[in-house]
Design an enzyme around this catalytic site. Sequence first.
Site, PDB file in Angstrom:
ATOM      1  CB  SER A   1      49.523  39.813  13.967  1.00 27.96           C
ATOM      2  OG  SER A   1      50.150  38.441  13.993  1.00 27.96           O
TER       3      SER A   1
ATOM      4  CG  HIS B   1      47.829  43.260  10.936  1.00 27.25           C
ATOM      5  ND1 HIS B   1      47.691  43.711  12.182  1.00 27.25           N
ATOM      6  CD2 HIS B   1      47.517  41.853  11.053  1.00 27.25           C
ATOM      7  CE1 HIS B   1      47.258  42.820  12.997  1.00 27.25           C
ATOM      8  NE2 HIS B   1      47.074  41.387  12.183  1.00 27.25           N
TER       9      HIS B   1
ATOM     10  CD  GLU C   1      47.676  47.391  13.647  1.00 24.90           C
ATOM     11  OE1 GLU C   1      47.841  48.045  14.728  1.00 24.90           O
ATOM     12  OE2 GLU C   1      47.921  46.021  13.540  1.00 24.90           O
TER      13      GLU C   1
ATOM     14  CG  ASN D   1      47.677  41.420  17.309  1.00 26.23           C
ATOM     15  OD1 ASN D   1      46.665  40.993  17.712  1.00 26.23           O
ATOM     16  ND2 ASN D   1      48.099  41.130  16.157  1.00 26.23           N
TER      17      ASN D   1
END
Length: 295
Positions: free
Chosen positions: A118, A139, A151, A189
């Site tokens: 992540s 991800h 992702e 993130n």
Amino acid sequence: MKNIAVIGAGTMGNGIAHTFAQFGYKVNLIDISEESLDKGMKTISGNLDRMVSKEKISAADKETTLNNITTYTDIPKGVKEIDLVVEAATENEDLKLKIFKQLDENCSAETILASNTSSISITKIASVVSNPERVIGMHFMNPVPIMKLVEIIRGYNTSDKVTKSIMELSENLKKVPVEANDYPGFVANRILMPMINEAIETFYNNVAGVKEIDTVMKLGMAHPMGPLQLADFIGLDVCHSILEVMYDGFKNPKYAPCPLLTNMVMAGKLGIKSGEGFYDYSESKKAEKVSSQFS
């Protein structure tokens, strides 16, 4: 791609294995611990039972999905004749580099190597692989069988061919792949973690209580889950690790973990998985009134 290996039977790993198996892929689920594998398979079975009860799949679909998964405690055996490996181990750079070195030694040169990281650099991970053009970030979001986003992170050397293959594969799983470049935190993130960290700072500075902060964000910003409850769901240790990666990568104090988050992680208050975080999960296994320790 028909044969998939997933490394790590934890929350993300078993969710990824479940998703691939449900869509007809043969999956080798790998973990060093037989206990973790048993727990992961139990979680998959329980999640499939819920899907059966909601009539989203049949009982036969559940059995087919489970039969598509084989467990291994040995990486060399588990990645033999595999088209794609998805690493979903703990968010620890040294561990991931060690795993990818093993994959480089034991996988075919044509095997695509993906990481569910992540925040950790895909380019850094690929640096330990002899042909880094086959390394990519994949991800998934938690819970994997439900969340649509994947992702897709291109490392510096990731090839167009590998990227195209993984984008198409994600669509075959009925996911929505979004391509991102390799910078700390990627997109999800880099935006999410500073918000969570600021929510923790807001509580730390006694601006409002945990429930109040979450209520403001749910009712005022239409978030399905408040940031502190979400942090518990993700795992406070994972949040802390991602913030540290971004802080180290950008050298910007806005990414520095809140002291309260650091203390909670050191105290073992990690959220749902430890039974206590910003909420107490010890009895009902769902968010309740904040523990008096943090009120």
